[in-house]
Design an enzyme around this catalytic site. Structure first.
Site, PDB file in Angstrom:
ATOM      1  N   GLU A 107      -2.022  -7.001   7.340  1.00  6.24           N
ATOM      2  CA  GLU A 107      -0.725  -6.671   8.353  1.00  6.24           C
ATOM      3  C   GLU A 107      -0.611  -7.910   9.354  1.00  6.24           C
ATOM      4  OE1 GLU A 107       2.515  -6.748   8.583  1.00  6.24           O
ATOM      5  OE2 GLU A 107       2.626  -4.792   7.742  1.00  6.24           O
ATOM      6  N   HIS A 130       0.866  -1.135   0.037  1.00  9.91           N
ATOM      7  CA  HIS A 130       0.108  -0.227   0.014  1.00  9.91           C
ATOM      8  C   HIS A 130       0.735   1.243  -0.040  1.00  9.91           C
ATOM      9  CE1 HIS A 130       1.129   0.742   4.222  1.00  9.91           C
ATOM     10  NE2 HIS A 130       0.820  -0.552   4.333  1.00  9.91           N
TER      11      HIS A 130
END
Length: 214
Positions: free
Chosen positions: A84, A11
């Site tokens: 994550e 990202h």
């Protein structure tokens, strides 16, 4: 079985990346630089074949994926398994604050004890081994579900680290000696149980790309 090609993307930047504050599962949006990176990434991939766009369900990954998907007229498929690592009580703290507040757990983390678990916070923390199995398993799942396709998979720094270690056969205990850059393009193909690295850390579409921690 037909080979699946995977464009694995981290990202764009968030404010917490820039100040070294640990995000984990906390849902932080892109900052202005991250939005710029996402659009630059989308432009770089506009001429490439992409059959599906998959992203972590956290908004920093989703925003980055949306920029890519718009250029190809595709929806973004959200998968929480691509999140994550969950850092439990470490999440939301600066690295210096973690070391001060949780010195023993911080030391185990920095020593790469892959079965050590941080203190729980709002969420239950994962060991690195648990996270590795989840992240690599999610990538291989999507690859197997789309044989012969080219997938853009937008995830997080830790997920990219796991993919790199899997493809390179690196022990989970070894220090990270490679960069994981925001909005970078990292190319893999897949076998049923392993990733194969084709290209790592493509950032020519960005200016002044920084290697930030997750």
């Amino acid at each position: 079985m037909q080979e699946t090609r995977i464009l694995l993307i981290r990202h764009g930047e968030t404010a917490w990346n820039a100040e070294r504050r640990l995000q984990g599962h906390i849902d932080i949006a892109l900052n202005a630089e991250g939005e710029r990176q996402a659009e630059a990434l989308a432009g770089a991939l506009a001429g490439e074949r992409i059959d599906a766009v998959i992203a972590s369900d956290l908004q920093r990954a989703g925003q980055t994926a949306q920029a890519v998907a718009r250029r190809h007229g595709l929806p973004v498929l959200a998968d929480p398994q691509l999140r994550e690592r969950c850092y439990g009580g470490f999440e939301g703290l600066l690295y210096a604050e973690i070391e001060q507040r949780y010195p023993l757990e911080f030391a185990a983390w920095q020593a790469r004890n892959i079965d050590a678990v941080m203190p729980d916070g709002e969420r239950r923390a994962e060991s690195f081994r648990q996270f590795y199995e989840r992240a690599v398993g999610a990538i291989l799942y999507w690859a197997a579900a789309h044989p012969g396709a080219t997938l853009a998979v937008v995830a997080h720094g830790g997920v990219l680290e796991c993919a790199y270690r899997n493809a390179q056969g690196l022990s989970l205990e070894t220090p990270r000696s490679f960069q994981v850059m925001n909005a970078s393009i990292n190319r893999f193909t897949s076998t049923p149980d392993k990733l194969v690295l084709s290209s790592w850390g493509e950032v020519a579409h960005l200016q002044g790309a920084l290697d930030e921690l997750p």
